[in-house]
Design a protein around this motif. Structure first.
Motif, PDB file in Angstrom:
ATOM      1  N   THR A 141      26.791  16.446 -34.449  1.00 38.92           N
ATOM      2  CA  THR A 141      27.082  15.048 -35.012  1.00 38.92           C
ATOM      3  C   THR A 141      25.932  14.114 -35.622  1.00 38.92           C
ATOM      4  OG1 THR A 141      25.955  14.411 -32.092  1.00 38.92           O
ATOM      5  CG2 THR A 141      28.291  14.483 -32.715  1.00 38.92           C
ATOM      6  N   THR A 173      28.381  18.791 -27.510  1.00 37.28           N
ATOM      7  CA  THR A 173      28.158  17.339 -27.845  1.00 37.28           C
ATOM      8  C   THR A 173      28.208  16.147 -26.290  1.00 37.28           C
ATOM      9  OG1 THR A 173      28.603  15.366 -29.005  1.00 37.28           O
ATOM     10  CG2 THR A 173      30.096  16.538 -28.515  1.00 37.28           C
ATOM     11  N   ARG A 174      27.119  15.561 -26.016  1.00 34.82           N
ATOM     12  CA  ARG A 174      27.746  14.599 -25.402  1.00 34.82           C
ATOM     13  C   ARG A 174      28.372  12.897 -25.754  1.00 34.82           C
ATOM     14  NH1 ARG A 174      21.590  12.594 -25.381  1.00 34.82           N
ATOM     15  NH2 ARG A 174      21.789  13.001 -27.587  1.00 34.82           N
ATOM     16  N   ARG A 175      28.590  13.476 -27.581  1.00 35.98           N
ATOM     17  CA  ARG A 175      29.771  12.097 -27.324  1.00 35.98           C
ATOM     18  C   ARG A 175      30.725  12.947 -27.885  1.00 35.98           C
ATOM     19  NH1 ARG A 175      26.676   9.267 -31.598  1.00 35.98           N
ATOM     20  NH2 ARG A 175      25.931  11.055 -32.008  1.00 35.98           N
ATOM     21  N   SER A 178      18.187  20.676 -32.255  1.00 33.03           N
ATOM     22  CA  SER A 178      18.117  19.410 -31.639  1.00 33.03           C
ATOM     23  C   SER A 178      16.102  18.427 -31.693  1.00 33.03           C
ATOM     24  CB  SER A 178      17.803  19.678 -29.799  1.00 33.03           C
ATOM     25  OG  SER A 178      16.062  20.216 -30.409  1.00 33.03           O
ATOM     26  N   HIS A 202       8.631  24.124 -31.546  1.00 31.83           N
ATOM     27  CA  HIS A 202       9.199  24.613 -31.941  1.00 31.83           C
ATOM     28  C   HIS A 202       9.129  25.811 -32.890  1.00 31.83           C
ATOM     29  CE1 HIS A 202      12.187  21.614 -34.563  1.00 31.83           C
ATOM     30  NE2 HIS A 202      10.964  21.438 -34.708  1.00 31.83           N
TER      31      HIS A 202
HETATM   32  N1  LIG Z   1      13.200  15.219 -40.579  1.00 33.61           N
HETATM   33  C1  LIG Z   1      12.644  16.603 -41.458  1.00 33.61           C
HETATM   34  O1  LIG Z   1      11.891  15.834 -42.736  1.00 33.61           O
HETATM   35  C2  LIG Z   1      12.444  17.755 -40.968  1.00 33.61           C
HETATM   36  C3  LIG Z   1      12.327  18.694 -41.491  1.00 33.61           C
HETATM   37  C4  LIG Z   1      11.866  19.586 -40.592  1.00 33.61           C
HETATM   38  C5  LIG Z   1      12.605  20.115 -39.317  1.00 33.61           C
HETATM   39  N2  LIG Z   1      13.266  19.105 -39.153  1.00 33.61           N
HETATM   40  C6  LIG Z   1      14.005  19.403 -37.650  1.00 33.61           C
HETATM   41  O2  LIG Z   1      14.939  19.028 -37.853  1.00 33.61           O
HETATM   42  C7  LIG Z   1      15.772  19.265 -36.701  1.00 33.61           C
HETATM   43  C8  LIG Z   1      16.123  17.516 -36.326  1.00 33.61           C
HETATM   44  O3  LIG Z   1      17.471  17.152 -37.015  1.00 33.61           O
HETATM   45  P1  LIG Z   1      18.559  16.066 -37.172  1.00 33.61           P
HETATM   46  O4  LIG Z   1      17.762  15.073 -38.277  1.00 33.61           O
HETATM   47  O5  LIG Z   1      20.237  16.137 -37.953  1.00 33.61           O
HETATM   48  O6  LIG Z   1      18.835  15.704 -35.776  1.00 33.61           O
HETATM   49  P2  LIG Z   1      19.639  13.881 -35.133  1.00 33.61           P
HETATM   50  O7  LIG Z   1      20.534  13.683 -36.394  1.00 33.61           O
HETATM   51  O8  LIG Z   1      18.243  13.630 -34.852  1.00 33.61           O
HETATM   52  O9  LIG Z   1      20.561  14.360 -34.302  1.00 33.61           O
HETATM   53  C9  LIG Z   1      20.121  15.160 -33.205  1.00 33.61           C
HETATM   54  C10 LIG Z   1      21.555  15.690 -32.282  1.00 33.61           C
HETATM   55  O10 LIG Z   1      21.320  16.572 -31.227  1.00 33.61           O
HETATM   56  C11 LIG Z   1      22.441  16.586 -30.625  1.00 33.61           C
HETATM   57  N3  LIG Z   1      21.817  15.692 -28.945  1.00 33.61           N
HETATM   58  C12 LIG Z   1      20.259  15.243 -28.992  1.00 33.61           C
HETATM   59  N4  LIG Z   1      19.872  15.302 -27.321  1.00 33.61           N
HETATM   60  C13 LIG Z   1      20.875  15.811 -27.237  1.00 33.61           C
HETATM   61  C14 LIG Z   1      21.330  16.572 -25.311  1.00 33.61           C
HETATM   62  N5  LIG Z   1      20.408  16.470 -24.651  1.00 33.61           N
HETATM   63  N6  LIG Z   1      22.362  17.598 -25.231  1.00 33.61           N
HETATM   64  C15 LIG Z   1      23.123  17.810 -26.223  1.00 33.61           C
HETATM   65  N7  LIG Z   1      22.654  17.507 -27.333  1.00 33.61           N
HETATM   66  C16 LIG Z   1      22.191  16.369 -27.361  1.00 33.61           C
HETATM   67  C17 LIG Z   1      22.875  14.829 -30.933  1.00 33.61           C
HETATM   68  O11 LIG Z   1      23.825  15.060 -30.389  1.00 33.61           O
HETATM   69  P3  LIG Z   1      25.116  13.903 -28.798  1.00 33.61           P
HETATM   70  O12 LIG Z   1      23.773  12.197 -29.600  1.00 33.61           O
HETATM   71  O13 LIG Z   1      26.677  13.840 -30.001  1.00 33.61           O
HETATM   72  O14 LIG Z   1      24.705  14.396 -28.395  1.00 33.61           O
HETATM   73  C18 LIG Z   1      22.813  15.092 -31.974  1.00 33.61           C
HETATM   74  O15 LIG Z   1      23.857  15.726 -33.079  1.00 33.61           O
HETATM   75  C19 LIG Z   1      14.155  18.511 -35.852  1.00 33.61           C
HETATM   76  O16 LIG Z   1      13.918  19.598 -34.538  1.00 33.61           O
HETATM   77  C20 LIG Z   1      13.668  18.886 -36.505  1.00 33.61           C
HETATM   78  O17 LIG Z   1      12.272  18.903 -36.842  1.00 33.61           O
HETATM   79  C21 LIG Z   1      13.716  17.792 -39.779  1.00 33.61           C
END
Ligand SMILES: NC(=O)c1ccc[n+]([C@@H]2O[C@H](COP(=O)([O-])OP(=O)(O)OC[C@H]3O[C@@H](n4cnc5c(N)ncnc54)[C@H](OP(=O)(O)O)[C@@H]3O)[C@@H](O)[C@H]2O)c1
Length: 292
Positions: free
Chosen positions: A12, A34-36, A75, A122
């Motif tokens: 999500t 998902t939690r949602r 995550s 990571h």
């Molecule tokens: N932004 C950058 O430039 C960049 C660069 C390199 C790597 N990254 C990596 O990309 C990742 C972040 O991706 P994003 O920005 O797409 O993430 P995001 O939008 O913050 O989404 C987080 C997701 O994780 C799920 N989640 C969070 N806690 C949870 C739990 N306790 N149990 C189950 N599901 C959980 C949430 O699902 P629900 O709320 O629906 O449960 C949601 O779908 C990180 O690992 C980061 O290091 C980012």
């Protein structure tokens, strides 16, 4: 194409939803964790199976991986990242999942070690994955256009300026849609292309150049202003400390890298910062509060 569902965690979120949409469009069965569940249903309708649970709930993870051969592991940056992703990976290995595609940190946060708490987290998960009897690949995307760059653009549209501590530091920004395309490629391919793949856009671009591209796109001057560097807060939460470390590494030129993984695997060039700016400016023009 796999007849069994591909399990997507983080489905999500910003990147996860792009990956799910692509898999569904290809006719691939998908299960999202998902939690949602109501949010997942609103995003994806009836096109996906929903496994409800929290990463901390092993029984929910065991149920989610049942009958799954391939898993997308994502995550958010948090102090729980290692614990959460290790729990998902262990459940997957116990459930005989054959392949895990992990969304990891940017290469420059992971190597050399010791510069980033996020990169260290990571790296710990990557090492754990390599110890499991599962085929794994960790995708290490450079900074995503849709995160920091999108905010910079929207701020510039309203304020007429790009103000940053890293004005001349280059970044090999990648469009999140290209990361999603690579993730889908590695989920569906006969075999993965390596243990770690560093993903970037086609060019190294500084925020001073972004201001200049915005000046052209908006047909009005966008100023480029240098701000003092962010200090890394000692007592801040994990995410704030991680983000402050990213700024310092970017300022030191560590993100100024490009690789050829996207064109090699996808057979087309990666999306450019210039194209992204034009899209964002067109979107902003349609939103009244973004009018200057
Ligand atoms: N932004 C950058 O430039 C960049 C660069 C390199 C790597 N990254 C990596 O990309 C990742 C972040 O991706 P994003 O920005 O797409 O993430 P995001 O939008 O913050 O989404 C987080 C997701 O994780 C799920 N989640 C969070 N806690 C949870 C739990 N306790 N149990 C189950 N599901 C959980 C949430 O699902 P629900 O709320 O629906 O449960 C949601 O779908 C990180 O690992 C980061 O290091 C980012």
């Amino acid at each position: 194409m796999s007849a069994t569902p591909i399990l997507v965690t983080g489905a999500t979120g910003k990147l996860g939803r792009l990956i799910v949409e692509r898999l569904v469009a290809l006719g691939q069965p998908v299960r999202v964790f998902t939690r949602r569940p109501e949010t997942a249903r609103a995003l994806f309708g009836e096109t996906v199976q929903i496994a409800t649970g929290d990463f901390g709930d092993r029984a929910a993870l065991d149920a989610a991986v049942r009958g799954v051969e391939r898993l997308l592991l994502l995550s958010p940056i948090s102090a729980r990242l290692v614990m959460d992703q290790t729990a998902v990976a262990d459940a997957a290995a116990a459930g005989n999942v054959a392949r895990i595609v992990k969304i990891s940190g940017s290469d420059w946060t992971i190597e050399p070690a010791g510069n980033s708490i996020s990169g260290a987290a990571h790296a710990a998960v990557e090492r754990h994955l390599q110890s499991l009897p599962v085929e794994t690949v960790s995708l290490r995307p450079n900074a995503w256009m849709q995160v920091s760059l999108a905010n910079t653009i929207m701020h510039a549209v309203t304020s007429g300026q790009v103000a940053t501590a890293n004005l001349d530091a280059g970044i090999g920004y990648i469009d999140a849609r290209d990361i999603a395309d690579i993730a889908v490629h590695q989920l569906l391919a006969d075999r993965v292309r390596g243990r770690t793949l560093s993903l970037t856009g086609p060019d190294v671009v500084s925020l001073r150049q972004v201001a200049s591209l915005l000046t052209t796109a908006l047909k009005r001057p966008i100023a480029a202003l240098e701000k003092p560097p962010q200090t890394v807060p000692k007592d801040g939460d994990f995410e704030h400390r991680a983000v402050a470390q990213f700024s310092r590494l970017i300022a030191a030129g560590r993100a100024a890298t490009t690789t050829d993984i996207v064109p090699t695997l996808l057979g087309r060039p990666p999306r450019t910062v210039e194209a992204f700016i034009l899209e964002q400016v067109a979107t902003a023009a349609a939103v009244p509060e973004y009018q200057p």
